[in-house]
Design an enzyme around this catalytic site. Structure first.
Site, short mmCIF file in Angstrom:
data_model
loop_
_atom_site.label_atom_id
_atom_site.label_comp_id
_atom_site.label_asym_id
_atom_site.label_seq_id
_atom_site.Cartn_x
_atom_site.Cartn_y
_atom_site.Cartn_z
N TYR A 319 0.85 -1.19 0.00
CA TYR A 319 0.00 0.00 0.00
C TYR A 319 0.89 1.24 0.00
O TYR A 319 1.90 1.31 0.70
CB TYR A 319 -0.90 0.00 1.23
CG TYR A 319 -1.98 1.07 1.22
CD1 TYR A 319 -3.19 0.86 0.56
CD2 TYR A 319 -1.79 2.29 1.86
CE1 TYR A 319 -4.17 1.84 0.54
CE2 TYR A 319 -2.77 3.27 1.86
CZ TYR A 319 -3.96 3.04 1.20
OH TYR A 319 -4.94 4.00 1.18
N PHE A 377 -5.88 9.38 -3.00
CA PHE A 377 -4.61 9.02 -3.64
C PHE A 377 -4.13 7.75 -2.94
O PHE A 377 -3.77 7.77 -1.77
CB PHE A 377 -3.57 10.13 -3.46
CG PHE A 377 -2.20 9.78 -4.02
CD1 PHE A 377 -1.70 10.44 -5.12
CD2 PHE A 377 -1.41 8.79 -3.44
CE1 PHE A 377 -0.44 10.13 -5.63
CE2 PHE A 377 -0.16 8.47 -3.94
CZ PHE A 377 0.32 9.14 -5.04
N GLU A 378 -4.17 6.65 -3.66
CA GLU A 378 -3.61 5.43 -3.11
C GLU A 378 -3.15 4.53 -4.24
O GLU A 378 -3.77 4.46 -5.30
CB GLU A 378 -4.60 4.69 -2.19
CG GLU A 378 -5.88 4.23 -2.83
CD GLU A 378 -6.81 3.53 -1.84
OE1 GLU A 378 -6.55 3.55 -0.62
OE2 GLU A 378 -7.82 2.95 -2.29
N ILE A 379 -2.03 3.89 -4.01
CA ILE A 379 -1.46 2.93 -4.94
C ILE A 379 -1.33 1.63 -4.17
O ILE A 379 -0.68 1.60 -3.12
CB ILE A 379 -0.09 3.39 -5.47
CG1 ILE A 379 -0.22 4.76 -6.16
CG2 ILE A 379 0.49 2.36 -6.43
CD1 ILE A 379 1.10 5.39 -6.52
#
Length: 517
Positions: A319, A377-379
């Site tokens: 994450y 905003f997350e990858i």
């Protein structure tokens, strides 16, 4: 090419040879020069150079590329008269092929990303501390080796299919409506310019209604990558049958009256529930392992000189986030108590290296401090969210009705899930990416060479989402500092938090490091 031929078989004196015949003949003469043999068919030939007079020639015993003289002593000016036009064309093609293969695409030339000097400080777990294990993978070292657009892909190169071999199976995803075309166009335009035009990952758009032709045409026009337009299953965007509608309507009215953000919107509840536990189940995403969530009306300020998905995969990250801030606790009053109940019911699912300490407020009875990874905003890893632990946690919360009787958000749920089921060493702070969503903005320090924004202090967005009228207690340290730990928690010896508050401050200006150095 024309050759003079004189052999015992009385072939015609002049013969037009195609390209393959010419190369075959010359290769035979190369071997003949070594063995001393002559072609039984063609015999000795006289070859004229386009760079010399018609009388100059290369004998049949000469090498294919140059006469039999010491090649080391030859200079370029001596070599050129011995190369035919066709040989020169072959060399030029080989050179161009090597150039296309090894040189990055032009889109990667305009700026070279530099790893911030303080990257090690932002991720203290990379350096062994006391008895902690030394990590087998070093993300900072990876960035130093790959922050030069090493894995950039040119969409116009005929070698692109080969360059994409071994790439992560990843996509940019967005939940968006037709009415948000202008907002998502801005987001796409900026992310494509700053990053994706170099890396060519597909876009996947989700909607609870069919996308219009206008939306499809406009978004396709903003990227050279493939775009997918997906409709959400009805059961993922509707009130579950175990929810009491009367109680739900009372919740909408109450949360709207006390000023909880979007607390009166039914669609917002559906959105939070879908982002919490359904997005990774969509059939379209079954072909992907990684995702980057992109919202409408956001800004990307910095050139990103590395493949973020390769970074996540190669360093075994699960994450990645960009901001770690407070949320309004009035929107999920029972979230922590339900999470504690889940931990007591399923202790075997908690990762042995999980770190929940940074999420618990020792000055408030050890309760949840309401810190969250700002999830717009997350990858992340889709495999993680599909895992047993996260699935059981989401189902536990979903059956309790918190998405509708309260206003559970996907940000605190993702935060708690990641903290419980993933070691901290597999969570990454993308502090080098400049980003803005509404009033929350992050811009990295020492980045004027690649970012179009003014650097922000590390605590810039700490409590911007908490309304003034909210009675919740703020933790002793800001969320991002509690996550990073180490030197980020050090305070000046002559500073007192309560004294600062007495003089009208917020009590968070005594830290030694401000994130701007």
């Amino acid at each position: 090419m024309v050759f003079d031929i004189a052999d015992s078989q009385k072939r015609p004196r002049r013969l037009e040879l195609g390209y393959l015949d010419s190369v075959t003949a010359k290769l035979f003469r190369m071997s003949s020069s070594v063995s001393g043999l002559k072609s039984p068919v063609l015999g000795p030939r006289k070859l004229y150079s386009p760079f010399s007079s018609p009388t100059s020639s290369v004998s049949s015993s000469s090498s294919f590329w140059m006469p039999r003289r010491n090649p080391v002593s030859r200079t370029l000016s001596q070599l050129l008269p011995c190369i035919t036009k066709r040989q020169f064309a072959v060399l030029a093609c080989l050179f161009l092929t090597a150039f296309v293969w090894f040189v990055p695409p032009p889109s990667a030339w305009h700026r070279t990303a530099i790893v911030p000097a303080d990257q090690l400080q932002l991720h203290p777990y990379i350096v062994p501390d006391g008895n902690k294990r030394i990590r087998e993978k070093n993300p900072t070292l990876w960035l130093e080796k790959n922050s030069n657009n090493k894995h950039a892909v040119s969409e116009k190169s005929f070698l692109s299919p080969f360059a994409q071999t071994g790439r992560p199976r990843a996509a940019l995803i967005s939940l968006v409506r037709n009415s948000e075309l202008e907002g998502i166009s801005q987001s796409i335009r900026q992310l494509e310019y700053q990053w994706n035009r170099k890396y060519q990952y597909p876009w996947v758009f989700f909607n609870d209604e069919p996308f219009s032709d206008e939306f499809k045409a406009a978004t396709r026009n903003l990227t050279s990558t493939k775009c997918y337009y997906e409709l959400l299953p009805k059961e993922h965007w509707s009130l579950p049958d175990w929810i009491d509608e009367g109680r739900f309507m009372n919740s909408l009215e109450y949360l709207g009256a006390i000023g909880v953000g979007k607390g009166w919107m039914i669609s917002y509840r559906h959105m939070c529930r879908w982002n919490s536990g359904f997005f990774y189940k969509h059939p379209r995403l079954s072909e992907f392992d990684w995702y980057w969530r992109v919202e409408p009306d956001v800004h990307f300020f910095c050139d990103i000189g590395y493949d973020v998905f390769r970074f996540m995969r190669d360093n075994n990250m699960k994450y990645g986030f960009n901001m770690n801030i407070l949320d309004d606790a009035r929107s999920f009053p029972s979230l922590w108590s339900r999470t504690r109940s889940f931990i007591n019911a399923h202790p075997e699912l908690i990762h042995p290296d999980a770190d929940l300490d940074w999420l618990l407020d020792a000055h408030n009875g050890g309760d949840y401090n309401n810190c969250q990874f700002f999830s717009n905003f997350e990858i992340g890893s889709l495999q993680f969210f599909r895992g047993e632990a996260n699935e059981k946690y989401f189902s536990w919360l979903d059956r309790g009705g918190g998405f509708y009787y309260e206003r559970f958000g996907d940000a605190p749920i993702h935060t708690l899930s990641v903290a419980m089921f993933v070691p901290k060493s597999q969570i990454w702070y993308f502090g080098d990416i400049g980003y803005q969503h509404d009033i929350n903005r992050h811009c990295p320090p020492n980045s004027s060479h690649r970012c179009l924004c003014e650097p922000t202090p590390i605590d810039e967005n700490f409590y911007k989402l908490v309304p003034f009228e909210s009675p919740q207690k703020k933790p002793a340290d800001t969320c991002i500092r509690q996550f990073l730990g180490g030197d980020w928690l050090k305070k000046s010896d002559d500073w007192d938090q309560e004294a600062e508050k007495d003089f009208g401050g917020d009590g968070y200006h005594g830290y030694v490091l401000n994130g701007l150095d």
